[in-house]
Enzyme design. Structure first.
Site, PDB file in Angstrom:
ATOM      1  NE  ARG A   1      -3.928  -1.910   2.358  1.00 56.82           N
ATOM      2  CZ  ARG A   1      -5.029  -1.907   1.609  1.00 56.82           C
ATOM      3  NH1 ARG A   1      -5.276  -0.903   0.792  1.00 56.82           N
ATOM      4  NH2 ARG A   1      -5.891  -2.905   1.678  1.00 56.82           N
TER       5      ARG A   1
ATOM      6  CB  THR B   1       0.857  -2.364  -6.709  1.00 53.25           C
ATOM      7  OG1 THR B   1       1.816  -1.722  -7.558  1.00 53.25           O
ATOM      8  CG2 THR B   1       0.186  -3.477  -7.484  1.00 53.25           C
TER       9      THR B   1
ATOM     10  CG  ASP C   1      14.715   5.600  -0.209  1.00 55.84           C
ATOM     11  OD1 ASP C   1      15.077   4.473   0.164  1.00 55.84           O
ATOM     12  OD2 ASP C   1      13.871   5.788  -1.100  1.00 55.84           O
TER      13      ASP C   1
END
Lengths: 527, 527
Positions: free
Chosen positions: A217, A225, A278
């Protein structure tokens, strides 16, 4: 030198009195919190401080939690121990049960954490210990953050990234499909509307390759998706049911977050997201550990590049590719990395319903199907089909196109949708949110730039993905010419507040740049 | 390239409905938490996630808080906004007041934080922005941890340590005593029983030097100066009253943590402590910013070294000394660093009452006064007295000894105690906790090592500092010879559970090492 001593103790050994467990209806977002009343005898006696880490035990089960001290008996009384939602579920005993609570020993891997904070290189065992403690929720949010920051950017060499990936893939469940190859695809993310998985999975599965795609999610994006697929079919079902669908239909689009694949990853993400960290090493470990736990032997990795994508330049993309390749090789995973055009959203819709519409139009070979989404999906699916030893290099694209054009991909998608539990959805009459407005060009010219992040932000403010019909529908894309006043995109929102938020964001920055043709952002990618 | 666009909006602009403020009796330890019910219209509409940072506004006041989502209307209802204890106090409006809540913009200094995480060197302005955001509680615990870890160890060069110190000292209150010199002392910590401040302050104040000593309560140790002083006098009083005592008596021993001196430091400590991070740069910035905010012109810094002290070796101590000196010089603070013997606890008692007994015995020139505490205090006080331009180098120690031996230090201490509000205390009959046990030598030999950390741990487990009469009373110290079965120390505990905890810890590790004379740990320090 001797450390022993004898003790002349008058201590009465007194077992701590159990407290009654209480479920406190507070969602503390993956940090276990134990609520203890300030006047609770155990709190007083054991000298817990706020944020002390404690062990809560009941019925032979044990979890760790941080203490919040409570002064309100309506939340917990002096004879009770409260647990936040997640913690209560983890402990898994009923309300009212007797629980004991004691100071937790610090996690065993803390010395290794401190060495990493101090900039040292860690050994394979160190990463194994840290990851095990993280997966067992033994780290506080502060310790987790310290680990994430200490491993950020250049702080992990590639051998360490392998150790971390390996450790993460060894914790939790690991699937074995008893066949070869088992294929998957993944995109490093950052491009709104990029729903290629919902096309690639049916194409590849129609070719009879096993593709246990793990989907998620949205966390910070306007749709994942799983959110988009949920418009078409149920996506939440027991893990065993999912396995069965994959075995029968060769693929599915409903993988849960609760399947215990690389659980340490889920915990790490809980601090990486709010911090927007990230780093390449963490991205590689996160993605590869999940795929390996899911039993994949082959992975197609999509790295989109563009000025507002996650990866901004070709040198960055190549560096990331090499790191993925190094670690995948050490892990025994075959990887194929494709660098794609990430200058703008893929397809037209951003948000679950709008994206589902685009996907179905491509599958149905509909005249309004977005060509960029179709082309990207065919190229990715083509590369995946070439993981099949029977498919020659360069033949994958044509094969994928045949599967799509012949309707076999649509047929496979319908089978998967039915297996998961179909929902009614008409791509020509998608159920969009009721409030909408258009954003128009303020001058004539060519669309020379589209800001992925700003459009994602607008779609989120409009209510996506919570309101599935909310989002943004792009009416023009890069290279299109517009006159002043031409609509650029339409925003759909479910509630007036959300519409107001989205519309303020559009006023501040529409995300569209109109200019002269020579100003068009260009990237040079493989296809 | 143009960024503008016009908007054709049907949005109704709708002001968010205020919620009723509710005080939620949960102590979340310096992280502001806002509790929103899952069915609250604003929570639904604005798409807050758990841990979203929100701005809570009422009566023109505004605070930031992290969202915890609540499912239990007994904690907050759908029309309410709950605030944790600290957050409620910070907002400073009454329960039931209308509050509005909105997504918080990320703190402005976040890009600088990300550059620091990425390993870049920050400029003076960057530190100013970060520290301001931290002091205003705009950072989440995760962001705070990221800053602390990114600035850890070698990550700050000494110019950056100066920037950080300067930024911290500029936020919050700054005192000006309108005289010179204003002296203070500080110890980098880690040595139990090290209550020299309670001797140094009266000696220096008796010499008429102004010494607005900032003292604190214990956080991870068995007693802070404020905890021990509280045995003798009240230590909590309004800030203006404290200032008055300092002006009148030239010193006090009751500085509050709520005096808003370098408030960013208090926030940073909330993550440094649980992480046991105490890097040189952060230590220097923390200590010097507090002292400068308190208006000091001169600082005597005590760095104890020993195998179980915070600083373990002479090269480490010298490196730390140079960093303190560099930053103090840039800040215009005169500093004198003394490196002291930190091999074992100072004095005999560990815990508030036991330490107060030791201090009073020294002041009273009692035959049982611990000589090491007396000597250390005299040497530190002597160095401080030499901050007085009228005292010649080398004369300070003798002067301090005269002040102590003549009873003038005791007299000054009595005046300070009376001014703060005296409590009854008889050093010959200290009110110790009722449960006690002795730990005995298991073999004959010399005491060759005492583990500061283990003894601090035992005293804490026994209940110190919460139970003021709890703690450890050392009966032998380094270099003393013992026979097997001789008592090493006595532990006092207030409750059976605490006694049991302490006694288990003693069984695991008494903290005493008995061996041959040549095994005695030695350190080579200035005095």
């Amino acid at each position: 030198m001797s450390k022993q001593s004898s003790r002349d103790s008058a201590a009465q050994s007194e077992a701590p009195q159990p407290l009654a467990l209480r479920r406190v209806g507070i969602d503390t977002y993956r940090e276990n919190v134990a609520y203890l009343h300030r006047d609770c005898a155990i709190y007083r006696a054991e000298g817990f401080q706020a944020l002390s880490k404690v062990e809560v035990r009941a019925n032979g089960r044990c979890i760790l939690a941080s203490v919040n001290v409570v002064d309100d008996s309506a939340i917990v009384g002096c004879q009770q121990l409260g647990l936040s939602e997640d913690a209560f579920v983890q402990l898994g005993v009923a309300e009212g049960c007797g629980v004991t609570v004691s100071q937790a020993e610090p996690p065993r891997s803390i010395p290794a954490l401190h060495r990493k904070i101090a900039g040292e290189r860690l050994a394979q065992d160190d990463f194994a210990g840290i990851v095990e403690d993280i997966a067992s929720h033994r780290y506080s949010k502060i310790e987790l953050t310290a680990f994430v920051v200490a491993c950020n950017q250049g702080e992990l060499d590639r051998e360490e990234v392998f150790y971390l990936t390996d450790a993460m893939s060894r914790v939790g469940r690991r699937l074995d499909w008893h066949e070869y190859p088992v294929v998957d695809k993944h995109c490093v993310g950052g491009i709104p509307g990029n729903r290629t998985s919902m096309l690639v999975v049916p194409i590849v599965a129609a070719h009879n390759m096993l593709c246990p795609k793990t989907s998620s999610r949205a966390i910070t994006s306007p749709a994942g998706t799983a959110d988009t697929m949920e418009v078409l079919a149920s996506v939440e079902m027991p893990f065993e049911r999912l396995m069965e669908i994959v075995r029968r239909h060769r693929g599915c689009l409903a993988w849960g977050g609760t399947s215990d694949l690389s659980p340490a990853d889920d915990v790490l993400i809980s601090v990486e997201r709010p911090l927007s960290i990230d780093s390449p090493g963490q991205m590689v470990a996160s993605i590869l550990s999940k795929k390996i736990s899911a039993g994949s032997s082959h992975l197609l990795l999509d790295i989109p590049i563009g000025p507002t994508a996650k990866v901004r330049s070709m040198p960055d993309a190549q560096r990331l590719r090499r790191l993925f390749e190094f670690v995948a090789r050490r892990m025994g995973l075959v990887i194929d990395v494709v660098i794609t055009d990430g200058r703008q959203p893929v397809g037209n819709g951003i948000g679950p319903v709008l994206e589902a519409r685009d996907v179905l139009r491509v599958l149905e070979n509909h005249p309004l199907a977005p060509t960029d989404l179709r082309e990207k999906a065919l190229r990715l699916a083509g590369r995946m089909l070439e993981f099949d030893a029977g498919v020659r290099g360069g033949e994958g694209y044509g094969l994928a196109r045949d599967i799509l054009d012949s309707g076999r991909a649509l047929q496979k998608m319908r089978a998967i949708i039915d297996a998961q539990g179909a929902k009614h959805f008409d791509p020509d009459k998608p159920c969009l949110s009721p409030l909408s407005f258009e954003v128009k060009a303020s001058q004539a010219g060519m669309v020379v730039g589209i800001d992925n992040q700003q459009l994602a932000r607008i779609a989120r403010l409009a209510g996506a993905p919570k309101a599935s019909g909310a989002g943004v529908d792009l009416l023009v894309k890069l290279g299109d010419r517009v006159s002043s006043g031409d609509p650029l995109y339409r925003v759909y929102a479910a509630y007036p507040t959300e519409q107001a938020f989205a519309s303020e964001a559009c006023d501040r920055n529409s995300g569209y740049f109109i200019g002269a043709a020579e100003q068009l952002t260009r990237v040079s990618v493989e296809f």
